[in-house]
Write an enzyme that holds these catalytic residues in place. Structure first.
Site, short mmCIF file in Angstrom:
data_model
loop_
_atom_site.label_atom_id
_atom_site.label_comp_id
_atom_site.label_asym_id
_atom_site.label_seq_id
_atom_site.Cartn_x
_atom_site.Cartn_y
_atom_site.Cartn_z
N GLY A 1 0.87 -1.18 0.00
CA GLY A 1 0.00 0.00 0.00
C GLY A 1 0.91 1.23 0.00
O GLY A 1 1.69 1.42 0.93
N GLY A 2 0.79 2.01 -1.05
CA GLY A 2 1.65 3.20 -1.16
C GLY A 2 0.83 4.46 -1.23
O GLY A 2 1.14 5.40 -1.96
N ILE B 1 -0.53 6.77 4.04
CA ILE B 1 0.35 6.29 5.12
C ILE B 1 1.61 5.66 4.52
O ILE B 1 2.73 5.92 4.98
CB ILE B 1 -0.36 5.26 6.03
CG1 ILE B 1 -1.64 5.85 6.62
CG2 ILE B 1 0.57 4.81 7.16
CD1 ILE B 1 -2.45 4.90 7.48
N ARG C 1 -11.24 5.68 6.09
CA ARG C 1 -12.60 6.17 6.40
C ARG C 1 -12.89 7.49 5.71
O ARG C 1 -11.99 8.25 5.39
CB ARG C 1 -12.71 6.43 7.91
CG ARG C 1 -12.93 5.20 8.71
CD ARG C 1 -13.42 5.56 10.10
NE ARG C 1 -12.36 6.05 10.96
CZ ARG C 1 -12.60 6.61 12.14
NH1 ARG C 1 -13.84 6.78 12.56
NH2 ARG C 1 -11.60 7.01 12.91
N ARG D 1 -14.87 2.69 11.68
CA ARG D 1 -13.83 1.79 11.15
C ARG D 1 -14.48 0.48 10.69
O ARG D 1 -14.05 -0.13 9.73
CB ARG D 1 -12.74 1.54 12.19
CG ARG D 1 -11.94 2.80 12.54
CD ARG D 1 -10.84 2.51 13.55
NE ARG D 1 -10.05 3.69 13.88
CZ ARG D 1 -10.31 4.50 14.90
NH1 ARG D 1 -11.34 4.28 15.69
NH2 ARG D 1 -9.52 5.54 15.13
N ASN E 1 -12.17 -4.12 3.05
CA ASN E 1 -10.77 -4.31 3.43
C ASN E 1 -10.42 -5.77 3.69
O ASN E 1 -9.26 -6.17 3.55
CB ASN E 1 -10.41 -3.41 4.62
CG ASN E 1 -10.20 -1.97 4.17
OD1 ASN E 1 -10.17 -1.69 2.97
ND2 ASN E 1 -10.06 -1.05 5.11
N ASN F 1 -7.70 -0.84 8.62
CA ASN F 1 -8.86 -0.84 9.52
C ASN F 1 -10.02 -1.65 8.98
O ASN F 1 -10.12 -1.80 7.76
CB ASN F 1 -9.32 0.62 9.75
CG ASN F 1 -8.57 1.25 10.90
OD1 ASN F 1 -8.41 0.66 11.96
ND2 ASN F 1 -8.08 2.47 10.69
N ARG G 1 -1.23 9.62 20.85
CA ARG G 1 -2.27 10.66 20.92
C ARG G 1 -2.55 11.06 22.37
O ARG G 1 -2.66 12.24 22.70
CB ARG G 1 -3.55 10.14 20.25
CG ARG G 1 -3.41 10.11 18.73
CD ARG G 1 -4.52 9.37 18.06
NE ARG G 1 -4.54 9.65 16.62
CZ ARG G 1 -5.20 8.92 15.73
NH1 ARG G 1 -5.90 7.87 16.12
NH2 ARG G 1 -5.17 9.24 14.44
N HIS H 1 -8.82 -0.73 18.76
CA HIS H 1 -8.61 0.57 18.11
C HIS H 1 -9.97 1.15 17.73
O HIS H 1 -10.35 1.17 16.57
CB HIS H 1 -7.73 0.36 16.88
CG HIS H 1 -7.25 1.62 16.26
ND1 HIS H 1 -6.68 2.64 16.98
CD2 HIS H 1 -7.24 2.04 14.96
CE1 HIS H 1 -6.34 3.62 16.16
NE2 HIS H 1 -6.68 3.28 14.94
N1 APR Z 1 -2.89 -4.48 -2.65
C1 APR Z 1 -2.03 -3.47 -2.47
N2 APR Z 1 -2.43 -2.21 -2.28
C2 APR Z 1 -3.74 -1.95 -2.28
C3 APR Z 1 -4.70 -2.96 -2.47
C4 APR Z 1 -4.23 -4.28 -2.67
N3 APR Z 1 -5.07 -5.31 -2.85
N4 APR Z 1 -5.92 -2.39 -2.42
C5 APR Z 1 -5.74 -1.08 -2.21
N5 APR Z 1 -4.42 -0.80 -2.14
C6 APR Z 1 -3.76 0.49 -1.96
C7 APR Z 1 -4.49 1.64 -2.63
O1 APR Z 1 -4.28 1.65 -4.05
C8 APR Z 1 -3.88 2.85 -1.95
O2 APR Z 1 -2.72 3.33 -2.63
O3 APR Z 1 -3.73 0.88 -0.62
C9 APR Z 1 -3.46 2.28 -0.57
C10 APR Z 1 -4.22 2.91 0.58
O4 APR Z 1 -3.88 4.23 0.64
P1 APR Z 1 -4.92 5.39 1.05
O5 APR Z 1 -6.21 5.16 0.32
O6 APR Z 1 -4.23 6.69 0.90
O7 APR Z 1 -5.21 5.05 2.60
P2 APR Z 1 -4.29 5.39 3.87
O8 APR Z 1 -4.68 6.70 4.43
O9 APR Z 1 -2.86 5.14 3.56
O10 APR Z 1 -4.84 4.27 4.90
C11 APR Z 1 -4.65 2.90 4.65
O11 APR Z 1 -4.76 2.28 6.97
O12 APR Z 1 -5.29 3.53 8.86
C12 APR Z 1 -5.74 2.63 7.91
O13 APR Z 1 -8.11 3.14 7.80
C13 APR Z 1 -6.88 3.22 7.09
O14 APR Z 1 -7.52 1.12 6.14
C14 APR Z 1 -6.84 2.33 5.89
C15 APR Z 1 -5.35 2.05 5.70
#
Ligand code: APR
Length: 313
Positions: free
Chosen positions: A12-13, A16, A87, A93, A100, A125, A156, A180
C-alpha cells in the site's frame, strides 16, 4: 561476507505508505519496496523515485522502488500493510470491514508466498479484525504478526496531555489498552509526567476530557479531512515498531497482539503492552487492573470480539 541492508516491504503506497517510505528512508531502516495494485503502480514508482532524488538532501542511502509484483518483496525482513480503504466522514472503522477483508486476503496470499519470514505490521482498519484476518490467512506464528494501533493511541494520549499541560511530550509516559475504537482504554492511573502521577497535576475533569479526546482522535481528524484518515502519526508509529524489530531495540510498545490467555483473552488480537525485539513479539505484559479499569477493558474486548467474528475466519 559483509553488511547487507535490511529489506522493508510496504504493501500500500497511499497516504500512510508514502509517509512511511519517507520515515524509513530517513531512519535508514533498509531498502524499501512499495507495492500497490497494478492501476497504482506508476504512482508508487514515481513516489519511490522522488524519494531517491530526495536522498542527497535527506542524507540517507537506500534503494527505494515501486512495484505491483509480489515477487519484488521476496525475502523482506519487515512487511508493513496499509493496503485498504480509509474512512470518510461519518464512517466508523467497522464500515470498512467487507472491502478491506478482501484486500487483506489478497495481501496475505502474496506475503505468505514471498516473505514468509517477515515481521508483519498491519495498519488496515478495522484494525483488530484485519490483523486477526492476516494472521489466520497466512498461518504465520503469533510472534510474527502485530497490528499498529496502541502505538498511535498512546502517542495521541501523550500528545494531548502535553498540549493540555504545556509540558514536553518527551516527559509524558503512559499507555492505552484495548481495541482501536472509541472504547479503547487510556490508563490515567499509570500515566506520569516527568515521574509525577498525572492525577496529581491534572484535575479529574481535565483527565476525562483528555481520555475522551484520545478515544475519538481518529474521528476528529477524519472530520477535518472530510475524506481519508490520519497518516503522519500512524506512519511514524509503525516505523517505531519496525525499528524496534530491525535494531533489536527491545521497545515496549502497545500493539494489537494475539492474546492467548493474557488479560483473560483467548484468540483475539487487541491492544496490549508488547516487548518488540529481533524475535518479533517477544512478550506481552499483563498489568494488574483495578475493577473499574477491568470493566472498561471488558467492554472493548466485547467490541473487538464482535468485529473479529464478522471476518468469519
Ligand atoms: N494491494 C495493495 N495495495 C492496495 C490494495 C491491494 N489489494 N488495495 C488497495 N491498495 C492500496 C491503494 O491503491 C492505496 O494506494 O492501498 C493504498 C491505501 O492508501 P490510502 O487510500 O491513501 O489510505 P491510507 O490513508 O494510507 O490508509 C490505509 O490504513 O489507517 C488505515 O483506515 C486506514 O484502512 C486504511 C489504511
Amino acid at each position: 561476507m559483509g553488511f547487507e541492508r535490511k529489506k522493508i516491504a510496504l504493501i500500500g503506497g497511499g497516504q500512510i505508505g508514502q509517509v512511511l517510505a519517507m520515515i524509513a528512508s530517513q531512519k535508514e531502516l533498509g531498502d524499501i519496496v512499495i507495492l500497490d495494485i497494478p492501476a497504482y503502480e506508476n504512482p508508487v514508482k514515481g513516489k519511490a523515485l522522488d524519494l531517491m532524488e530526495m536522498a542527497p538532501h535527506g542524507d540517507y542511502d537506500a534503494n527505494i522502488s515501486g512495484t505491483s509484483n509480489y515477487k519484488d518483496i521476496e525475502g523482506a525482513d519487515v512487511v508493513i500493510v496499509t493496503a485498504g480503504k480509509p474512512r470518510e466522514a461519518g464512517m466508523t472503522r467497522e464500515d470498512l470491514l467487507a472491502v478491506n477483508l478482501k484486500i487483506i486476503t489478497d495481501v496475505a496470499s502474496g506475503v505468505k508466498q514471498y516473505a514468509p519470514k517477515a515481521f508483519c505490521i498491519i495498519l488496515t482498519n478495522p484494525l483488530d479484525a484485519m490483523v486477526y484476518a492476516f494472521y489466520k490467512l497466512t498461518g504465520f506464528p503469533r510472534h510474527q504478526v502485530v497490528g499498529m494501533a496502541g502505538a498511535l493511541d498512546t502517542a495521541r494520549w501523550r500528545a494531548f496531555i502535553a498540549m493540555e499541560l504545556g509540558v514536553s511530550v518527551a516527559d509524558v509516559a503512559g499507555t492505552v489498552l484495548g481495541g482501536h475504537g472509541p472504547d479503547m482504554v487510556p490508563l490515567p492511573r499509570l500515566t506520569t509526567v516527568g515521574g509525577v502521577p498525572l492525577a496529581e497535576i491534572a484535575t479529574k475533569e481535565q483527565i476525562d476530557k483528555l481520555a475522551l479526546r484520545t478515544r475519538e482522535a481518529g474521528t476528529e481528524i477524519v472530520k477535518l479531512f472530510g475524506k481519508g484518515s490520519a497518516f503522519f502519526s500512524p506512519a511514524w508509529s509503525a516505523a517505531t515498531m519496525a525499528e524496534s524489530y530491525l535494531k533489536d531495540k527491545k521497545r515496549i510498545i502497545a500493539c494489537a497482539a494475539l492474546c492467548q490467555g493474557e488479560y483473560g483473552i483467548n484468540g483475539l488480537f487487541i491492544g496490549v503492552p508488547c516487548l518488540i525485539t529481533a524475535k518479533g513479539l517477544e512478550k506481552i505484559y499483563e498489568i494488574k487492573l483495578t475493577e473499574e479499569e477491568n470493566a472498561l477493558l471488558q467492554k472493548t474486548i466485547a467490541s473487538v470480539k464482535k468485529t473479529t467474528e464478522e471476518t468469519k475466519l
